[in-house]
Motif scaffolding. Structure first.
Motif, PDB file in Angstrom:
ATOM      1  N   ALA A  10       0.515  -1.182   0.039  1.00 23.73           N
ATOM      2  CA  ALA A  10      -0.145  -0.100  -0.038  1.00 23.73           C
ATOM      3  C   ALA A  10       0.927   1.466   0.090  1.00 23.73           C
ATOM      4  O   ALA A  10       0.368   2.386   0.163  1.00 23.73           O
ATOM      5  CB  ALA A  10      -0.921   0.092   1.183  1.00 23.73           C
ATOM      6  N   GLY A  11       2.137   1.068  -0.042  1.00 19.15           N
ATOM      7  CA  GLY A  11       3.112   2.462   0.077  1.00 19.15           C
ATOM      8  C   GLY A  11       3.160   2.713  -1.221  1.00 19.15           C
ATOM      9  O   GLY A  11       2.917   2.478  -2.065  1.00 19.15           O
ATOM     10  N   LYS A  12       4.154   3.838  -1.291  1.00 21.04           N
ATOM     11  CA  LYS A  12       4.332   4.798  -2.444  1.00 21.04           C
ATOM     12  C   LYS A  12       5.203   3.767  -3.617  1.00 21.04           C
ATOM     13  O   LYS A  12       4.561   3.624  -4.869  1.00 21.04           O
ATOM     14  CB  LYS A  12       5.416   5.715  -2.043  1.00 21.04           C
ATOM     15  CG  LYS A  12       5.259   6.904  -3.143  1.00 21.04           C
ATOM     16  CD  LYS A  12       5.946   8.228  -2.662  1.00 21.04           C
ATOM     17  CE  LYS A  12       5.891   9.412  -3.638  1.00 21.04           C
ATOM     18  NZ  LYS A  12       6.794  10.709  -2.831  1.00 21.04           N
ATOM     19  N   LEU A  13       6.116   3.120  -3.145  1.00 22.48           N
ATOM     20  CA  LEU A  13       6.509   2.344  -4.118  1.00 22.48           C
ATOM     21  C   LEU A  13       5.713   0.905  -4.366  1.00 22.48           C
ATOM     22  O   LEU A  13       5.522   0.527  -5.526  1.00 22.48           O
ATOM     23  CB  LEU A  13       7.891   1.720  -3.879  1.00 22.48           C
ATOM     24  CG  LEU A  13       8.766   0.764  -4.731  1.00 22.48           C
ATOM     25  CD1 LEU A  13       8.905   1.330  -6.169  1.00 22.48           C
ATOM     26  CD2 LEU A  13      10.134   0.630  -4.099  1.00 22.48           C
ATOM     27  N   GLY A  14       5.340   0.435  -3.315  1.00 23.43           N
ATOM     28  CA  GLY A  14       4.348  -0.626  -3.125  1.00 23.43           C
ATOM     29  C   GLY A  14       3.209  -0.799  -4.161  1.00 23.43           C
ATOM     30  O   GLY A  14       2.978  -1.643  -4.945  1.00 23.43           O
ATOM     31  N   ARG A  15       2.520   0.402  -4.097  1.00 27.89           N
ATOM     32  CA  ARG A  15       1.328   0.403  -4.952  1.00 27.89           C
ATOM     33  C   ARG A  15       1.904   0.320  -6.713  1.00 27.89           C
ATOM     34  O   ARG A  15       1.127  -0.377  -7.498  1.00 27.89           O
ATOM     35  CB  ARG A  15       0.647   1.837  -5.038  1.00 27.89           C
ATOM     36  CG  ARG A  15       0.256   1.971  -3.591  1.00 27.89           C
ATOM     37  CD  ARG A  15      -0.699   3.380  -3.542  1.00 27.89           C
ATOM     38  NE  ARG A  15       0.089   4.467  -3.831  1.00 27.89           N
ATOM     39  CZ  ARG A  15       0.480   5.419  -3.010  1.00 27.89           C
ATOM     40  NH1 ARG A  15       0.658   5.019  -1.633  1.00 27.89           N
ATOM     41  NH2 ARG A  15       1.038   6.308  -3.270  1.00 27.89           N
ATOM     42  N   ALA A  16       2.823   0.816  -7.016  1.00 25.96           N
ATOM     43  CA  ALA A  16       3.526   0.767  -8.498  1.00 25.96           C
ATOM     44  C   ALA A  16       3.755  -0.599  -8.631  1.00 25.96           C
ATOM     45  O   ALA A  16       3.724  -1.287  -9.634  1.00 25.96           O
ATOM     46  CB  ALA A  16       4.455   1.651  -8.436  1.00 25.96           C
ATOM     47  N   VAL A  17       4.421  -1.365  -7.789  1.00 28.53           N
ATOM     48  CA  VAL A  17       4.827  -2.769  -7.790  1.00 28.53           C
ATOM     49  C   VAL A  17       3.963  -3.672  -8.070  1.00 28.53           C
ATOM     50  O   VAL A  17       3.782  -4.472  -8.861  1.00 28.53           O
ATOM     51  CB  VAL A  17       5.715  -3.213  -6.404  1.00 28.53           C
ATOM     52  CG1 VAL A  17       5.911  -4.682  -6.516  1.00 28.53           C
ATOM     53  CG2 VAL A  17       7.319  -2.388  -6.517  1.00 28.53           C
ATOM     54  N   VAL A  18       2.583  -3.493  -7.201  1.00 27.32           N
ATOM     55  CA  VAL A  18       1.529  -4.402  -7.251  1.00 27.32           C
ATOM     56  C   VAL A  18       0.964  -4.164  -8.605  1.00 27.32           C
ATOM     57  O   VAL A  18       0.566  -5.278  -9.452  1.00 27.32           O
ATOM     58  CB  VAL A  18       0.638  -4.025  -6.401  1.00 27.32           C
ATOM     59  CG1 VAL A  18      -0.985  -4.992  -6.491  1.00 27.32           C
ATOM     60  CG2 VAL A  18       1.265  -4.358  -4.999  1.00 27.32           C
ATOM     61  N   THR A  19       0.641  -3.043  -9.392  1.00 29.71           N
ATOM     62  CA  THR A  19       0.265  -2.604 -10.360  1.00 29.71           C
ATOM     63  C   THR A  19       1.215  -3.392 -11.503  1.00 29.71           C
ATOM     64  O   THR A  19       0.469  -4.011 -12.353  1.00 29.71           O
ATOM     65  CB  THR A  19       0.340  -1.288 -10.782  1.00 29.71           C
ATOM     66  OG1 THR A  19      -0.810  -0.588  -9.860  1.00 29.71           O
ATOM     67  CG2 THR A  19      -0.096  -0.940 -12.140  1.00 29.71           C
ATOM     68  N   GLU A  20       2.306  -3.349 -11.324  1.00 29.03           N
ATOM     69  CA  GLU A  20       3.188  -3.903 -12.226  1.00 29.03           C
ATOM     70  C   GLU A  20       3.280  -5.432 -12.303  1.00 29.03           C
ATOM     71  O   GLU A  20       3.246  -6.043 -13.694  1.00 29.03           O
ATOM     72  CB  GLU A  20       4.893  -3.344 -12.143  1.00 29.03           C
ATOM     73  CG  GLU A  20       5.850  -3.977 -13.009  1.00 29.03           C
ATOM     74  CD  GLU A  20       6.016  -3.359 -14.265  1.00 29.03           C
ATOM     75  OE1 GLU A  20       6.985  -4.149 -15.083  1.00 29.03           O
ATOM     76  OE2 GLU A  20       5.408  -2.203 -14.341  1.00 29.03           O
ATOM     77  N   LEU A  21       3.154  -5.941 -11.158  1.00 29.51           N
ATOM     78  CA  LEU A  21       3.264  -7.467 -11.231  1.00 29.51           C
ATOM     79  C   LEU A  21       2.003  -8.139 -11.626  1.00 29.51           C
ATOM     80  O   LEU A  21       1.997  -9.021 -12.389  1.00 29.51           O
ATOM     81  CB  LEU A  21       3.597  -7.848  -9.782  1.00 29.51           C
ATOM     82  CG  LEU A  21       4.955  -7.405  -9.383  1.00 29.51           C
ATOM     83  CD1 LEU A  21       5.317  -8.012  -8.025  1.00 29.51           C
ATOM     84  CD2 LEU A  21       6.131  -7.841 -10.408  1.00 29.51           C
ATOM     85  N   ILE A  22       0.807  -7.417 -11.203  1.00 25.06           N
ATOM     86  CA  ILE A  22      -0.516  -7.923 -11.857  1.00 25.06           C
ATOM     87  C   ILE A  22      -0.569  -7.916 -13.235  1.00 25.06           C
ATOM     88  O   ILE A  22      -0.937  -8.695 -13.985  1.00 25.06           O
ATOM     89  CB  ILE A  22      -1.866  -7.066 -11.035  1.00 25.06           C
ATOM     90  CG1 ILE A  22      -1.620  -7.447  -9.583  1.00 25.06           C
ATOM     91  CG2 ILE A  22      -2.914  -7.286 -11.644  1.00 25.06           C
ATOM     92  CD1 ILE A  22      -2.849  -6.689  -8.772  1.00 25.06           C
ATOM     93  N   SER A  23      -0.006  -6.784 -13.818  1.00 25.50           N
ATOM     94  CA  SER A  23      -0.064  -6.674 -15.421  1.00 25.50           C
ATOM     95  C   SER A  23       0.876  -7.520 -15.918  1.00 25.50           C
ATOM     96  O   SER A  23       0.597  -7.640 -17.264  1.00 25.50           O
ATOM     97  CB  SER A  23       0.208  -5.103 -15.827  1.00 25.50           C
ATOM     98  OG  SER A  23       1.455  -4.742 -15.519  1.00 25.50           O
ATOM     99  N   SER A  24       1.866  -8.303 -15.347  1.00 23.53           N
ATOM    100  CA  SER A  24       2.670  -9.117 -15.905  1.00 23.53           C
ATOM    101  C   SER A  24       2.558 -10.698 -15.480  1.00 23.53           C
ATOM    102  O   SER A  24       3.124 -11.308 -15.897  1.00 23.53           O
ATOM    103  CB  SER A  24       4.009  -8.862 -15.303  1.00 23.53           C
ATOM    104  OG  SER A  24       4.553  -7.288 -15.631  1.00 23.53           O
ATOM    105  N   GLY A  25       1.360 -10.460 -14.970  1.00 22.15           N
ATOM    106  CA  GLY A  25       0.731 -12.108 -14.916  1.00 22.15           C
ATOM    107  C   GLY A  25       0.682 -12.726 -13.650  1.00 22.15           C
ATOM    108  O   GLY A  25       0.723 -13.890 -13.337  1.00 22.15           O
ATOM    109  N   TRP A  26       1.373 -11.895 -12.619  1.00 24.73           N
ATOM    110  CA  TRP A  26       1.576 -12.385 -11.064  1.00 24.73           C
ATOM    111  C   TRP A  26       0.102 -12.353 -10.394  1.00 24.73           C
ATOM    112  O   TRP A  26      -0.540 -11.513 -10.595  1.00 24.73           O
ATOM    113  CB  TRP A  26       2.657 -11.646 -10.525  1.00 24.73           C
ATOM    114  CG  TRP A  26       4.207 -11.928 -10.764  1.00 24.73           C
ATOM    115  CD1 TRP A  26       4.661 -11.312 -12.057  1.00 24.73           C
ATOM    116  CD2 TRP A  26       5.126 -12.889 -10.297  1.00 24.73           C
ATOM    117  NE1 TRP A  26       6.141 -11.863 -12.137  1.00 24.73           N
ATOM    118  CE2 TRP A  26       6.195 -12.727 -10.891  1.00 24.73           C
ATOM    119  CE3 TRP A  26       4.742 -13.779  -9.272  1.00 24.73           C
ATOM    120  CZ2 TRP A  26       7.377 -13.401 -10.848  1.00 24.73           C
ATOM    121  CZ3 TRP A  26       6.202 -14.257  -9.047  1.00 24.73           C
ATOM    122  CH2 TRP A  26       7.268 -14.421  -9.769  1.00 24.73           C
TER     123      TRP A  26
END
Length: 286
Positions: A10-26
């Motif tokens: 839910a953090g500043k970097l974490g939000r972007a990481v979650v978005t990136e990983l979901i869009s990459s199939g994780w």
């Protein structure tokens, strides 16, 4: 689909990481105290200082998930001086040990975690040994926060020595920024010392997320650390002028470039295929 736990999602970097990983199939499971803004992610409220909660959540949660393939550990008190030093050390060191130990004991062998640019010697009250800085000199922690990051890197090296199949990649993230932060950047030019504390570096959260994904995808084993910054500085003023004014006498190794990052990302480019895609210069009128 592989499943990854992301702490601090839910953090500043974490939000972007979650978005990136979901869009990459994780498939993403977020362990945090705050729910992230991602309906596709599984959210589990966990106190990372409680090892029992961490181990239980890593094993799985009934009717939601039962196996985990990788760990991304981002959660932490994010900087020096936020809370008393003892609280910073206790929270960050114990949380990291808990999530890494729980991952290893449930068979996870792919671990990526947020180290920090601070291990390079920030805020550079003692000048760096050379510029641009890179991963080739030993850590120089100057705060309790940075000391923990240094200890995490040493712990990872020892854990990978114990288990040759383990992969632990520490990403030394620069100061994390989102697009709404860029409006302030032109004001930095007025005083070169305002941002000298990290050699005028930054990392767009979206590029930080790219680095996390690439580290997860890496087939290497063992422990490695990488500086992760954007390709440019926060300044419009040229690097040669900044360095001459603020760090006179410091050795210059290689080309400084006009506005190239002085936190070298050459290793991440060569070994991870990391290439920043975003720059504040594309979003702020000049």
């Amino acid at each position: 689909m592989p499943r990854v736990i992301v702490t601090g999602g839910a953090g500043k970097l974490g939000r972007a990481v979650v978005t990136e990983l979901i869009s990459s199939g994780w498939q993403v499971v977020v362990l945090d105290k705050v729910r992230p803004p991602h309906p596709e992610a599984v959210f589990v409220p966990v106190d990372l200082t409680d090892y029992g909660q961490v181990l239980d959540a890593t094993h799985g949660v009934e009717e939601r998930y039962d196996t985990v393939d990788a760990l991304v550990h981002l959660a932490a008190i994010p900087a020096p001086g936020v809370v008393p030093d003892q609280a910073t050390f206790a929270n960050n060191m114990n949380s990291t040990f808990h999530v890494v130990t729980a991952a290893r004991r449930t068979g996870v062998r792919t671990i990526v975690w947020a180290s920090s640019e601070t291990v390079l010697g920030l805020p550079f009250d003692t000048p760096p040994p050379y510029i641009p800085v890179d991963e080739d000199y030993p850590p120089r922690p100057e705060s309790t926060y940075s000391l923990v990051k240094t200890l995490e890197e040493r712990m990872a090296a020892e854990l990978c020595r114990w288990d040759p199949q383990l992969k632990m990649i520490g990403l030394r993230f620069s100061n994390v920024m989102e697009p709404e932060d860029y409006a302030a950047f032109p004001s930095f030019d007025a005083d070169a010392r305002l941002r000298k504390w990290n050699l005028w570096g930054y990392i767009d959260a979206r590029d930080g997320a790219q680095a996390v994904r690439l580290a997860l995808e890496s087939t290497a084993t063992g422990m490695e650390v990488y500086i992760i910054a954007n390709a440019d500085t926060v300044m419009s003023r040229p690097n040669a002028e900044l360095v001459a004014e603020v760090f006179p006498g410091v050795e210059i190794r290689g080309e400084l470039g006009q506005n190239d990052t002085l936190l070298s990302i050459a290793k991440a480019r060569a070994q991870l295929g990391y290439e920043p895609r975003f720059s504040w210069r594309d979003q702020v009128p000049r």
